[in-house]
Design a protein around this motif. Structure first.
Motif, mmCIF file in Angstrom:
data_model
loop_
_atom_site.group_PDB
_atom_site.id
_atom_site.type_symbol
_atom_site.label_atom_id
_atom_site.label_comp_id
_atom_site.label_asym_id
_atom_site.label_seq_id
_atom_site.Cartn_x
_atom_site.Cartn_y
_atom_site.Cartn_z
ATOM 1 N N LYS A 22 0.923 -1.131 -0.042
ATOM 2 C CA LYS A 22 0.006 0.161 0.094
ATOM 3 C C LYS A 22 0.794 1.146 0.010
ATOM 4 N N ASN A 23 1.859 1.325 0.984
ATOM 5 C CA ASN A 23 2.660 2.565 1.053
ATOM 6 C C ASN A 23 3.607 2.960 0.040
ATOM 7 N N ALA A 24 3.916 1.786 -0.839
ATOM 8 C CA ALA A 24 4.554 2.028 -2.121
ATOM 9 C C ALA A 24 3.531 2.661 -3.312
ATOM 10 N N THR A 25 2.222 1.957 -3.268
ATOM 11 C CA THR A 25 1.637 2.220 -4.302
ATOM 12 C C THR A 25 1.015 3.802 -4.195
ATOM 13 N N VAL A 26 0.645 4.012 -3.102
ATOM 14 C CA VAL A 26 0.113 5.364 -2.880
ATOM 15 C C VAL A 26 0.969 6.351 -3.225
ATOM 16 N N ALA A 27 2.182 6.152 -3.297
ATOM 17 C CA ALA A 27 3.242 6.941 -3.849
ATOM 18 C C ALA A 27 3.474 6.939 -5.078
ATOM 19 N N VAL A 121 -0.161 14.784 16.326
ATOM 20 C CA VAL A 121 0.294 15.763 15.374
ATOM 21 C C VAL A 121 1.128 15.293 14.376
ATOM 22 N N ARG A 122 0.670 15.366 13.018
ATOM 23 C CA ARG A 122 1.491 14.792 11.896
ATOM 24 C C ARG A 122 1.998 15.857 11.023
ATOM 25 N N PRO A 123 3.248 16.514 11.230
ATOM 26 C CA PRO A 123 3.443 17.771 10.519
ATOM 27 C C PRO A 123 3.967 17.343 9.170
ATOM 28 N N ILE A 124 4.089 18.342 8.231
ATOM 29 C CA ILE A 124 4.581 18.327 6.930
ATOM 30 C C ILE A 124 5.615 19.102 6.774
ATOM 31 N N ASP A 125 6.201 19.631 7.688
ATOM 32 C CA ASP A 125 7.289 20.798 7.627
ATOM 33 C C ASP A 125 8.448 20.260 6.805
ATOM 34 N N GLN A 126 8.709 19.141 6.908
ATOM 35 C CA GLN A 126 10.018 18.671 6.086
ATOM 36 C C GLN A 126 9.588 18.507 4.560
ATOM 37 N N HIS A 127 8.561 18.257 4.371
ATOM 38 C CA HIS A 127 8.265 18.208 2.773
ATOM 39 C C HIS A 127 8.282 19.683 2.234
ATOM 40 N N ILE A 128 7.790 20.524 3.106
ATOM 41 C CA ILE A 128 7.606 22.106 2.664
ATOM 42 C C ILE A 128 9.125 22.376 2.444
ATOM 43 N N SER A 163 11.904 10.944 7.448
ATOM 44 C CA SER A 163 10.586 11.014 7.181
ATOM 45 C C SER A 163 10.318 10.080 5.801
ATOM 46 N N VAL A 164 9.284 9.018 5.862
ATOM 47 C CA VAL A 164 9.043 8.568 4.541
ATOM 48 C C VAL A 164 8.525 9.538 3.511
ATOM 49 N N GLY A 165 7.543 10.275 4.287
ATOM 50 C CA GLY A 165 6.551 11.053 3.315
ATOM 51 C C GLY A 165 7.549 12.162 2.704
ATOM 52 N N LEU A 370 -5.804 2.233 11.324
ATOM 53 C CA LEU A 370 -5.786 1.239 10.401
ATOM 54 C C LEU A 370 -5.013 0.000 11.073
ATOM 55 N N ARG A 371 -3.724 0.091 11.764
ATOM 56 C CA ARG A 371 -2.956 -0.981 12.203
ATOM 57 C C ARG A 371 -3.702 -1.483 13.653
ATOM 58 N N GLY A 372 -4.139 -0.391 14.457
ATOM 59 C CA GLY A 372 -4.861 -0.557 15.724
ATOM 60 C C GLY A 372 -5.987 -1.588 15.143
HETATM 61 N N1 EPU Z 1 7.880 14.319 10.749
HETATM 62 C C1 EPU Z 1 8.047 15.671 10.725
HETATM 63 N N2 EPU Z 1 7.790 16.613 9.754
HETATM 64 C C2 EPU Z 1 7.378 15.916 8.565
HETATM 65 C C3 EPU Z 1 7.263 14.669 8.396
HETATM 66 C C4 EPU Z 1 7.236 13.731 9.414
HETATM 67 O O1 EPU Z 1 8.361 15.820 12.034
HETATM 68 O O2 EPU Z 1 7.457 16.835 7.773
HETATM 69 C C5 EPU Z 1 7.664 13.323 11.711
HETATM 70 C C6 EPU Z 1 6.307 12.579 12.138
HETATM 71 O O3 EPU Z 1 5.655 13.433 13.009
HETATM 72 C C7 EPU Z 1 6.850 11.193 12.711
HETATM 73 C C8 EPU Z 1 8.102 11.007 11.727
HETATM 74 O O4 EPU Z 1 8.244 12.084 11.278
HETATM 75 O O5 EPU Z 1 7.116 11.314 13.906
HETATM 76 C C9 EPU Z 1 7.990 10.019 10.754
HETATM 77 O O6 EPU Z 1 6.832 10.257 9.880
HETATM 78 P P1 EPU Z 1 6.920 9.892 8.241
HETATM 79 O O7 EPU Z 1 6.902 11.253 7.593
HETATM 80 O O8 EPU Z 1 7.892 9.074 7.951
HETATM 81 O O9 EPU Z 1 5.510 9.149 8.188
HETATM 82 P P2 EPU Z 1 4.650 9.364 6.841
HETATM 83 O O10 EPU Z 1 5.187 9.439 5.670
HETATM 84 O O11 EPU Z 1 3.198 10.224 7.237
HETATM 85 C C10 EPU Z 1 4.209 6.894 6.264
HETATM 86 C C11 EPU Z 1 3.377 5.987 6.215
HETATM 87 C C12 EPU Z 1 2.955 5.540 7.656
HETATM 88 C C13 EPU Z 1 4.043 5.086 8.472
HETATM 89 C C14 EPU Z 1 5.345 6.070 8.386
HETATM 90 C C15 EPU Z 1 6.440 5.611 9.084
HETATM 91 C C16 EPU Z 1 2.377 6.073 4.359
HETATM 92 C C17 EPU Z 1 1.143 6.667 3.425
HETATM 93 N N3 EPU Z 1 2.265 6.147 5.594
HETATM 94 O O12 EPU Z 1 3.717 7.960 7.115
HETATM 95 O O13 EPU Z 1 1.943 4.291 7.581
HETATM 96 O O14 EPU Z 1 3.658 4.944 9.809
HETATM 97 O O15 EPU Z 1 5.416 6.615 7.004
HETATM 98 O O16 EPU Z 1 7.044 4.283 8.604
HETATM 99 O O17 EPU Z 1 3.382 5.691 3.507
HETATM 100 C C18 EPU Z 1 0.235 2.659 8.073
HETATM 101 O O18 EPU Z 1 0.371 2.437 6.908
HETATM 102 O O19 EPU Z 1 -0.387 2.269 8.976
HETATM 103 C C19 EPU Z 1 1.034 3.873 8.388
HETATM 104 C C20 EPU Z 1 0.405 4.869 9.076
#
Ligand code: EPU
Length: 427
Positions: A22-27, A121-128, A163-165, A370-372
């Motif tokens: 899933k997490n490969a496909t969605v990218a 909190v799920r920040p996206i500051d690193q993407h930006i 960060s994966v994202g 999801l995983r819960g």
């Molecule tokens: N983070 C930041 N800033 C950012 C991005 C992330 O501080 O800009 C922090 C997050 O808050 C977290 C850590 O970095 O503490 C890791 O986050 P990451 O960005 O790696 O997570 P993600 O890309 O949002 C993907 C998966 C998640 C998986 C995480 C970690 C997808 C769509 N989602 O999320 O998958 O938990 O990587 O491996 O690929 C799941 O499939 O159940 C799931 C939640």
């Protein structure tokens, strides 16, 4: 309202075949935008997050044709809109990958703030930060992330957190940037490598995916490509853990055993026998489970996306297990649900202490994420009695054919759909 009904107490046996990651496909689906032409993607998982992204592509002007259940043809020649609407983005996280790919293709992207599992909190500051360092401007307005750039330029980006994202999103943006982009402190998950392999097959020049430094030399043109997604590491790990939890003996087919090593190692220390083949693993548990300690970490550490499932398995272990969450601030919401089933778990910050062997009894629970949700299924499979799981929409976002696959292993599990008006009358 849909519910999963699990009648537990049976050992899982037989075999199960794992779908695409899933997490490969969605990218990879957002990445199709980078090549003006036709891509054929094989081994897509049949889950809601994937269907949503296919609809996003259609709204942008792509032609999407399902060739069969696992293969999709996407023609991105005529992408006309750089927008992902709130309606489609609100229920999933990965819609934000369209920021990177649309920015690279059209110089502009407007994507609704993403939804997805709630771990605080799920920040996206690193993407930006990555987009801005390449020369884009990014603004958040009325719930939309708007990114723009006349020209993206290759540069050196050191991520503050792994960060994966952010790794994937900035990799997408960099494919057509002017010059060389060097990404450091990147994520190394198997899906990072899978995305890079697909992009390279479209004409990108990416080196180092899977290591700490990724180098992307921008190219002018990219084209469509035919590609097969890797098997889902977490789906495989979920079934491995479920088989072990029930004391079963089953083969998990269509996997890359190397991707499962951290999971295999933990299951072995818990007393589970695991045999590995080229593209399968056999999980067999005869002895009682032993308590273990697990700390989640970015790849190649133990995946955070397996944390709830292994916690559910360890409810049946003799002794005290300690689970430390090393990625997310708040990924223990599901534990309240396990406690409803009689589990003895205490949580302090990012650490959960499980006293194994407590008598579990069936009760209504919900999938908090999801995983819960997967953890609820595993716990339910171990309980003599009927466990009803609500809010299964979370499970359907990420596990394909979950009922059929567990049934194939001998589980007694079904979905019931109670019409809301009946519930209203009862209330
Ligand atoms: N983070 C930041 N800033 C950012 C991005 C992330 O501080 O800009 C922090 C997050 O808050 C977290 C850590 O970095 O503490 C890791 O986050 P990451 O960005 O790696 O997570 P993600 O890309 O949002 C993907 C998966 C998640 C998986 C995480 C970690 C997808 C769509 N989602 O999320 O998958 O938990 O990587 O491996 O690929 C799941 O499939 O159940 C799931 C939640």
């Amino acid at each position: 309202m849909k519910k999963l009904v699990v009648s537990g107490g049976k050992k899982l046996c037989g075999s199960v075949s794992i779908g695409g990651a899933k997490n490969a496909t969605v990218a990879i689906l957002p990445a199709t935008v980078l090549g003006e032409g036709v891509s054929i993607i094989h081994n897509i998982p049949n889950v809601n997050d994937v269907s949503l992204e296919l609809r996003m592509l259609e709204e942008m002007g792509a032609k999407v044709r399902l060739i069969d259940k696992k293969t999709v043809e996407i023609d991105t020649t005529n992408i006309v809109s750089p927008t992902v609407s709130y309606e489609l983005a609100k229920n999933m996280r990965a819609s934000y990958y369209f920021l990177g790919s649309l920015l690279a293709r059209m110089g502009t992207a407007s994507v609704s703030m993403p939804g997805g599992c709630n771990f605080g909190v799920r920040p996206i500051d690193q993407h930006i930060k990555g987009f801005e360092l390449m020369g884009a401007t990014v603004e958040i307005e009325k719930g939309m992330i708007n990114a723009k750039s006349e020209k993206l330029t290759g540069t050196h980006i050191y991520f503050d957190v792994v960060s994966v994202g952010a790794t994937m999103n900035v990799m997408l943006a960099a494919c057509k940037a002017d010059g060389l982009t060097i990404l450091e402190n990147v994520a190394k998950e198997p899906h990072i490598v899978d995305l890079a392999n697909y992009l390279n097959s479209m004409g990108a020049e990416i080196r180092g995916a899977g290591t700490d430094i990724i180098k992307i030399r921008g190219v002018k043109e990219m084209h469509g490509a035919e590609y097969t997604i890797i098997p889902d590491q977490i789906e495989a790990g979920t079934y491995m853990t479920a088989v072990a939890a029930t004391g079963g003996n089953a083969i998990i087919e269509n996997v890359i055993p190397k991707h499962l090593e951290s999971i295999t190692a933990k299951l072995r220390s818990a007393g589970v026998t695991i045999e590995e083949g080229d593209d399968w693993v056999r999980v067999n548990r005869v002895e009682p489970l032993k308590a273990i300690n697990v700390t989640t970490m970015p790849h190649p550490g133990f995946p955070t996306d397996m944390q709830p499932q292994i916690a559910a398995m360890l409810l049946g272990a003799e002794g005290t297990s300690i689970i430390t969450e090393g990625v997310w601030d708040n990924r223990f919401k599901y534990i309240d649900e396990l406690v409803r089933l009689g589990a003895k778990i205490t949580v302090d910050g990012k650490v959960a202490v499980i006293t194994g062997g407590a008598q579990l009894t069936a009760a209504p629970v919900k999938a908090t994420d999801l995983r819960g949700g997967a953890a609820m299924i595993i716990a339910g499979l171990c309980i003599d009695g009927i466990t009803e799981i609500e809010e299964i929409v979370h499970i359907e976002r990420g596990y394909e054919d979950v009922v059929e696959k567990f049934r194939g292993l001998g589980a007694d599990i079904k979905i019931i759909d109670t019409p809301d008006e009946i519930i209203a009358k009862v209330i």
